[in-house]
Design a protein around this motif. Structure first.
Motif, short mmCIF file in Angstrom:
data_model
loop_
_atom_site.label_atom_id
_atom_site.label_comp_id
_atom_site.label_asym_id
_atom_site.label_seq_id
_atom_site.Cartn_x
_atom_site.Cartn_y
_atom_site.Cartn_z
N ARG A 133 0.75 -7.09 3.44
CA ARG A 133 1.83 -6.63 2.55
C ARG A 133 3.19 -7.08 3.10
NH1 ARG A 133 2.09 -0.91 3.03
NH2 ARG A 133 4.11 -1.05 4.03
N HIS A 134 3.41 -6.91 4.38
CA HIS A 134 4.68 -7.33 4.99
C HIS A 134 4.84 -8.84 4.93
CE1 HIS A 134 5.79 -3.33 6.23
NE2 HIS A 134 4.63 -3.17 6.85
N CYS A 135 3.75 -9.57 5.15
CA CYS A 135 3.81 -11.04 5.08
C CYS A 135 4.19 -11.51 3.68
CB CYS A 135 2.46 -11.64 5.48
SG CYS A 135 2.02 -11.43 7.21
N TYR A 136 3.56 -10.92 2.67
CA TYR A 136 3.86 -11.31 1.29
C TYR A 136 5.28 -10.94 0.90
CZ TYR A 136 -1.23 -11.97 0.88
OH TYR A 136 -2.53 -12.39 1.04
N ALA A 137 5.74 -9.78 1.33
CA ALA A 137 7.13 -9.38 1.02
C ALA A 137 8.11 -10.32 1.68
CB ALA A 137 7.36 -7.94 1.48
N ARG A 138 7.89 -10.63 2.94
CA ARG A 138 8.79 -11.53 3.67
C ARG A 138 8.86 -12.90 3.00
NH1 ARG A 138 6.08 -11.95 8.43
NH2 ARG A 138 6.57 -9.79 8.90
N ALA A 139 7.76 -13.33 2.39
CA ALA A 139 7.71 -14.62 1.70
C ALA A 139 8.36 -14.56 0.32
CB ALA A 139 6.26 -15.09 1.57
N GLY A 140 8.68 -13.35 -0.16
CA GLY A 140 9.30 -13.21 -1.48
C GLY A 140 8.33 -13.32 -2.64
N ILE A 141 7.03 -13.12 -2.39
CA ILE A 141 6.06 -13.14 -3.48
C ILE A 141 6.33 -11.92 -4.35
CG2 ILE A 141 3.61 -12.98 -4.06
CD1 ILE A 141 3.08 -14.62 -1.48
N GLU A 150 -11.74 1.89 -0.20
CA GLU A 150 -11.97 3.12 0.55
C GLU A 150 -11.23 4.30 -0.08
OE1 GLU A 150 -10.72 4.79 4.90
OE2 GLU A 150 -11.45 2.73 4.81
N CYS A 151 -9.97 4.09 -0.46
CA CYS A 151 -9.17 5.17 -1.07
C CYS A 151 -9.38 5.28 -2.57
CB CYS A 151 -7.68 4.93 -0.78
SG CYS A 151 -7.27 4.99 0.96
N GLU A 152 -10.09 4.30 -3.16
CA GLU A 152 -10.33 4.24 -4.60
C GLU A 152 -9.03 4.27 -5.38
OE1 GLU A 152 -13.31 7.15 -5.69
OE2 GLU A 152 -14.88 5.97 -4.69
N THR A 153 -8.11 3.40 -4.96
CA THR A 153 -6.82 3.27 -5.64
C THR A 153 -6.49 1.79 -5.83
OG1 THR A 153 -5.58 3.27 -3.55
CG2 THR A 153 -5.86 5.41 -4.67
N VAL A 154 -5.60 1.56 -6.79
CA VAL A 154 -5.02 0.24 -7.00
C VAL A 154 -3.51 0.43 -6.91
CG1 VAL A 154 -4.80 -1.74 -8.55
CG2 VAL A 154 -6.91 -0.41 -8.52
N THR A 155 -2.85 -0.40 -6.09
CA THR A 155 -1.41 -0.29 -5.91
C THR A 155 -0.76 -1.62 -6.22
OG1 THR A 155 -1.77 1.31 -4.12
CG2 THR A 155 0.43 0.35 -4.30
N LEU A 156 0.30 -1.56 -7.02
CA LEU A 156 1.10 -2.75 -7.31
C LEU A 156 2.42 -2.62 -6.56
CD1 LEU A 156 1.43 -5.40 -8.91
CD2 LEU A 156 2.68 -4.04 -10.61
N PHE A 157 2.63 -3.55 -5.63
CA PHE A 157 3.89 -3.62 -4.88
C PHE A 157 4.77 -4.66 -5.56
CE2 PHE A 157 0.65 -2.27 -1.86
CZ PHE A 157 1.27 -1.18 -1.25
N SER A 158 6.06 -4.32 -5.74
CA SER A 158 7.00 -5.24 -6.38
C SER A 158 8.36 -5.13 -5.69
CB SER A 158 7.12 -4.93 -7.87
OG SER A 158 7.58 -3.62 -8.08
N GLU A 159 9.27 -5.97 -6.09
CA GLU A 159 10.63 -6.02 -5.55
C GLU A 159 10.64 -6.27 -4.04
OE1 GLU A 159 12.94 -2.64 -6.88
OE2 GLU A 159 12.00 -2.72 -8.87
N ALA A 161 11.78 -7.14 -0.49
CA ALA A 161 13.10 -7.04 0.14
C ALA A 161 12.90 -7.04 1.65
CB ALA A 161 13.82 -5.78 -0.32
N GLY A 162 13.08 -8.18 2.27
CA GLY A 162 12.92 -8.26 3.72
C GLY A 162 11.48 -8.11 4.13
N GLU A 163 11.21 -7.10 4.95
CA GLU A 163 9.88 -6.90 5.53
C GLU A 163 8.91 -6.15 4.64
OE1 GLU A 163 8.65 -7.90 8.65
OE2 GLU A 163 10.46 -9.13 8.70
N ASP A 164 9.35 -5.63 3.49
CA ASP A 164 8.45 -4.83 2.66
C ASP A 164 8.86 -4.93 1.20
OD1 ASP A 164 6.28 -3.18 2.12
OD2 ASP A 164 6.98 -1.53 3.38
N TYR A 165 8.08 -4.28 0.37
CA TYR A 165 8.38 -4.21 -1.06
C TYR A 165 9.18 -2.94 -1.32
CZ TYR A 165 5.29 -8.12 -2.01
OH TYR A 165 4.73 -9.37 -2.06
#
Length: 193
Positions: A133-141, A150-159, A161-165
């Motif tokens: 997640r941090h790698c993709y955020a840093r790349a601006g994806i 395991e948690c039975e969830t789906v998460t969409l990270f967006s925006e 900004a630097g090291e994270d979404y």
């Protein structure tokens, strides 16, 4: 007396990258260089592959913009510090079809023009949940979709900004997850459980 010119000694980071790029991964496995660590993992099978198929089918059927995907494209992503760049193979990489970025792409391609990457957790889930997640955020994806089995969830990270979404929308398996443009549809997650 004339001083002899010497080649500079390669750094530890350069040696790591060189060793990684020369690695011959056994059939049925993939190797990635993530935050200075070589990670070797089996290619997706069973429930993992089923989740990839469920998402890919919906992207092709419902996206507002025609998409192309790759499950084999390695991405070269920036890294903090002096370590070599990250070399990551997402479970799925989506880009607008009209750009045709996977055509004639090198084995390790830049992350320009990627609309979304998808990871489905496996045995080392924290790599997908945190490190990638941090790698993709840093790349601006722009979008990172995480299917956490395991948690039975789906998460969409967006925006990114630097090291994270800057934004994250999570839903339990069985509930729809709205995807923004260029996808612009609700991802059905009921088949993921």
């Amino acid at each position: 007396m004339t001083a002899m010119a010497h080649e500079p000694m390669p750094t530890q980071e350069e040696l790591l990258l060189e060793s990684f790029l020369a690695l011959e991964t056994p059939e049925g496995f993939k190797a990635e260089l993530i935050e200075g660590e070589i990670v070797v993992s089996p290619t997706p099978v069973g429930d993992h592959q089923d989740a990839i198929d469920i998402i890919t089918e919906q992207m092709y059927a419902n996206s507002a913009v025609r998409m192309q995907q790759s499950a084999n494209s390695g991405l070269v992503l920036p890294r903090g510090g002096r370590c070599p760049k990250n070399h990551i193979i997402p479970d799925i990489t989506f880009a607008p079809r009209e750009l045709r970025i996977f055509r004639s792409a090198p084995p390790w391609m830049p992350c320009n023009d990627i609309a979304m990457v998808v990871e489905v957790t496996s045995s080392r889930a924290d790599i997908d949940r945190i490190t990638k997640r941090h790698c993709y955020a840093r790349a601006g994806i722009p979008l990172y979709l995480l299917v956490d089995r395991e948690c039975e969830t789906v998460t969409l990270f967006s925006e990114p900004a630097g090291e994270d979404y800057g934004d994250a929308h999570r839903t339990a398996f069985g509930k729809p997850l709205p995807l923004p443009a260029p996808f612009s549809f609700d991802l059905e997650t009921s088949e993921l459980s």
